[in-house]
Design a protein around this motif. Sequence first.
Motif, PDB file in Angstrom:
ATOM      1  N   LYS A 124       0.838  -1.202   0.000  1.00 44.82           N
ATOM      2  CA  LYS A 124       0.000   0.000   0.000  1.00 44.82           C
ATOM      3  C   LYS A 124       0.876   1.257   0.000  1.00 44.82           C
ATOM      4  N   LYS A 125       1.957   1.235   0.796  1.00 43.12           N
ATOM      5  CA  LYS A 125       2.861   2.394   0.839  1.00 43.12           C
ATOM      6  C   LYS A 125       3.496   2.639  -0.535  1.00 43.12           C
ATOM      7  N   ILE A 126       3.870   1.572  -1.223  1.00 49.35           N
ATOM      8  CA  ILE A 126       4.484   1.712  -2.551  1.00 49.35           C
ATOM      9  C   ILE A 126       3.478   2.302  -3.540  1.00 49.35           C
ATOM     10  N   VAL A 127       2.241   1.799  -3.508  1.00 50.45           N
ATOM     11  CA  VAL A 127       1.196   2.319  -4.406  1.00 50.45           C
ATOM     12  C   VAL A 127       0.916   3.783  -4.107  1.00 50.45           C
ATOM     13  N   THR A 128       0.806   4.130  -2.822  1.00 48.72           N
ATOM     14  CA  THR A 128       0.521   5.508  -2.423  1.00 48.72           C
ATOM     15  C   THR A 128       1.624   6.451  -2.879  1.00 48.72           C
ATOM     16  N   CYS A 129       2.860   5.978  -2.784  1.00 47.09           N
ATOM     17  CA  CYS A 129       4.003   6.782  -3.224  1.00 47.09           C
ATOM     18  C   CYS A 129       3.957   7.007  -4.737  1.00 47.09           C
ATOM     19  N   LEU A 130       3.751   5.949  -5.486  1.00 50.99           N
ATOM     20  CA  LEU A 130       3.744   6.050  -6.957  1.00 50.99           C
ATOM     21  C   LEU A 130       2.632   6.951  -7.470  1.00 50.99           C
ATOM     22  N   THR A 131       1.533   7.022  -6.734  1.00 54.76           N
ATOM     23  CA  THR A 131       0.365   7.771  -7.213  1.00 54.76           C
ATOM     24  C   THR A 131       0.119   9.062  -6.435  1.00 54.76           C
ATOM     25  N   SER A 132       1.122   9.519  -5.675  1.00 57.41           N
ATOM     26  CA  SER A 132       0.989  10.807  -4.990  1.00 57.41           C
ATOM     27  C   SER A 132       0.961  11.918  -6.037  1.00 57.41           C
ATOM     28  N   SER A 133       0.397  13.055  -5.675  1.00 52.57           N
ATOM     29  CA  SER A 133       0.278  14.155  -6.635  1.00 52.57           C
ATOM     30  C   SER A 133       1.637  14.577  -7.175  1.00 52.57           C
ATOM     31  N   ALA A 134       2.623  14.688  -6.305  1.00 54.45           N
ATOM     32  CA  ALA A 134       3.952  15.128  -6.740  1.00 54.45           C
ATOM     33  C   ALA A 134       4.570  14.139  -7.716  1.00 54.45           C
ATOM     34  N   ASN A 135       4.428  12.857  -7.420  1.00 56.33           N
ATOM     35  CA  ASN A 135       5.021  11.854  -8.297  1.00 56.33           C
ATOM     36  C   ASN A 135       4.226  11.657  -9.574  1.00 56.33           C
ATOM     37  N   LEU A 136       2.906  11.824  -9.515  1.00 58.79           N
ATOM     38  CA  LEU A 136       2.111  11.773 -10.748  1.00 58.79           C
ATOM     39  C   LEU A 136       2.549  12.871 -11.703  1.00 58.79           C
ATOM     40  N   LEU A 137       2.823  14.056 -11.162  1.00 59.48           N
ATOM     41  CA  LEU A 137       3.227  15.184 -12.001  1.00 59.48           C
ATOM     42  C   LEU A 137       4.533  14.881 -12.720  1.00 59.48           C
ATOM     43  N   SER A 138       5.483  14.304 -11.998  1.00 61.31           N
ATOM     44  CA  SER A 138       6.787  14.029 -12.617  1.00 61.31           C
ATOM     45  C   SER A 138       6.732  12.816 -13.539  1.00 61.31           C
ATOM     46  N   THR A 139       6.090  11.727 -13.101  1.00 61.16           N
ATOM     47  CA  THR A 139       6.090  10.523 -13.933  1.00 61.16           C
ATOM     48  C   THR A 139       5.181  10.660 -15.138  1.00 61.16           C
ATOM     49  N   ASP A 140       4.068  11.373 -14.990  1.00 61.11           N
ATOM     50  CA  ASP A 140       3.192  11.498 -16.150  1.00 61.11           C
ATOM     51  C   ASP A 140       3.828  12.348 -17.232  1.00 61.11           C
TER      52      ASP A 140
END
Length: 417
Positions: free
Chosen positions: A319-335
Amino acid sequence: MRHTRRTLLAAVAVIGTLASATACGGGSGSSSSSSGKSGATYTFWDPYPQFDASSAWGKLVTKCGTDAGVKVKRTGMDTTDLGNKALLAAQQGNAPDVMLVDNPVVSTLVEAGILNKTSDLGLDTSAIQKNVIGAGTIDGSPYGVPIGANTLALYYNKKVLSAAHVDPASIKDWASLTAALEKVKAAGKKGITFSAINTEEGSFQFLPWFWGAGGDLTKLNSPKGVAALSLWKQWVDEGYAPKDVLQNTQTTSWQEFATGDYAFGENGTWQLGNAAKAGFPYGVISIPGQNGGSAPVPTGGEFVTVPVQKDSSRYDVSKKIVTCLTSSANLLSTDNTLMYVAPTQEVQAQQVKANPQLKPWVDAVAAARGRTSGGLGTKYPTISQPMWTAVQSALSGSKSPKDALDTAQTAAAKGKS
């Protein structure tokens, strides 16, 4: 959860028809067992074999594991391979801890009983756009968190349209688009290129026109569906689209558009990087509906999922890994890296602020539909394959659009994929 070998093998057959609608390379991988304690190794599979450990994506996966106190063993492989391996791994009891899968595959994995509901894991999906989360929702429950979404629109070559005296703002429906193609051809240039190949990519590209006519996937041969296929056939017959659309993947279709000879190219968000390198000025407009407005387009993109494990204590870290990958900050960079539109309006606004060229894509995603939405689920592949076969039959001239879709509807009704 226990499953029969027959159920898993049937699911493997379904996934075999659902090749990713976006371009990915090949790859392979395997899972490794480890304890659920802090500092342990957690396995992560994704459909991005093109990104190695040194890439921005590879580094983020590693960081999310480190932040959760574990080491992540990441394996990238192509979409079909990933889905099939996931089913077999579940049968063997060694499914990966976290898995990123193409959205149409989610329903197949859920039917096989190998994914956890996000609600059971305590993952919050309330901020995700309803139509985006819908692609991974079965019987009202989401089974993953989208990492982003991509979809289709029409790229256009400003030079070609200008020479043909076509204003892209005048294209509001099928009639005005066809009239534009006629002018382009008369000016000595080529009209439109797209992918009508006999794979899921062909269905993916046909759906905006099918839905834009008001078509229903449970009634392929309705007059609305026939109108959409007749439009494509008209374009090929009159030379507005090349005959090689029958063999075009979305990649080869893009390569045609990138020659600079075509006015329009139907393609996706993932080509934005290539568009910037095309060497000619371009723009993007929504695919028009038959009688105006923007046609609904299919959502592409992946969901971060947590497969069922024998040791449920592992879920907290997953759950922690999923939450990290889909956080707003990380969505902005990865997307930005993946050329995806974020699945939340908050991050979309930040994306458009940073790159105004994303605005038409954000609008397109807002109007998009999941291919397996509306209760279709695992029925979608048994509809999609007859549909792309009908497109091939009609465009090649072996059957009329109506006869081709009549045959497709009969096959779909029998559940033949």
